[in-house]
Design a protein around this motif. Sequence first.
Motif, PDB file in Angstrom:
ATOM      1  N   THR A   1      -1.794  -1.155  -4.160  1.00 28.36           N
ATOM      2  CA  THR A   1      -2.321   0.372  -3.894  1.00 28.36           C
ATOM      3  C   THR A   1      -2.246   1.454  -3.854  1.00 28.36           C
ATOM      4  O   THR A   1      -0.844   1.301  -2.922  1.00 28.36           O
TER       5      THR A   1
ATOM      6  N   HIS B   1      -1.612   9.196 -10.613  1.00 26.81           N
ATOM      7  CA  HIS B   1      -0.999   7.579 -10.097  1.00 26.81           C
ATOM      8  C   HIS B   1      -1.169   6.650 -11.496  1.00 26.81           C
ATOM      9  O   HIS B   1      -0.772   5.737 -10.908  1.00 26.81           O
TER      10      HIS B   1
ATOM     11  N   ALA C   1       1.153   5.009  -0.075  1.00 31.95           N
ATOM     12  CA  ALA C   1       0.279   6.064   0.240  1.00 31.95           C
ATOM     13  C   ALA C   1       0.841   7.585   1.067  1.00 31.95           C
ATOM     14  O   ALA C   1       1.446   8.104   1.354  1.00 31.95           O
TER      15      ALA C   1
ATOM     16  N   GLU D   1      -5.096  11.566  -9.938  1.00 34.55           N
ATOM     17  CA  GLU D   1      -6.084   9.962 -10.054  1.00 34.55           C
ATOM     18  C   GLU D   1      -4.851   9.085 -11.447  1.00 34.55           C
ATOM     19  O   GLU D   1      -4.443   8.350 -10.836  1.00 34.55           O
TER      20      GLU D   1
ATOM     21  N   SER E   1      -2.573  11.664  -0.706  1.00 31.75           N
ATOM     22  CA  SER E   1      -3.575  12.661  -0.413  1.00 31.75           C
ATOM     23  C   SER E   1      -2.294  14.022  -1.516  1.00 31.75           C
ATOM     24  O   SER E   1      -1.426  13.418  -1.892  1.00 31.75           O
TER      25      SER E   1
ATOM     26  N   GLU F   1      -3.326   4.993  -2.077  1.00 35.44           N
ATOM     27  CA  GLU F   1      -4.156   5.802  -1.346  1.00 35.44           C
ATOM     28  C   GLU F   1      -4.029   7.191  -0.226  1.00 35.44           C
ATOM     29  O   GLU F   1      -3.328   7.388   0.315  1.00 35.44           O
TER      30      GLU F   1
ATOM     31  N   ARG G   1       0.706  -1.367  -0.215  1.00 40.33           N
ATOM     32  CA  ARG G   1      -0.508  -0.158   0.094  1.00 40.33           C
ATOM     33  C   ARG G   1       0.591   1.133   0.344  1.00 40.33           C
ATOM     34  O   ARG G   1       1.224   1.551   0.970  1.00 40.33           O
TER      35      ARG G   1
END
Length: 154
Positions: free
Chosen positions: A146, A128, A108, A125, A150, A148, A106
């Motif tokens: 994944t 990414h 982040a 988005e 900001s 996730e 993951r």
Amino acid sequence: ISRVYWRRQDSERFVDLKFSRAHSWEFDGGLKIPASSAPSVVPVPCSKPENVDPEEAFVASISSCHMLTFIWLAAREKFTVDTYEDVAIGRLSRNDKNRMALTCVRLAPKIVFSGSKLPTDADVERLHHGAHEQCFIANSVSSEITVEGSWTCA
């Protein structure tokens, strides 16, 4: 090119399985990194928790490749990235062959943009997604990856 080097200490019997897993990684630019097995896999004192372990390096490699591709794509689209910081986490579990593997990673990232052209949520988005599609490391592994993260503007 990378060189991995390990040497048994004279005081270690080796066959009793109580030997140091500390070793080094050396790269073609000359950087040498102390490495070891993870203490969660091989307990201390046979492992060195302060050294990088292969699982950490795997997760960092995915994160680094994604970041480098993301900032290149952003620059190509004239978005200015000031900072990109990721705390990536890998999950060790059994894969479909019932073998232990890093099955999920993951990412982040926290990204700060500035400048006259600022991205929308859809732009970030898309960047990414493009970074994931073009990342050499992501294209080389079977782990689920994944994102996730900001983002904000400076």
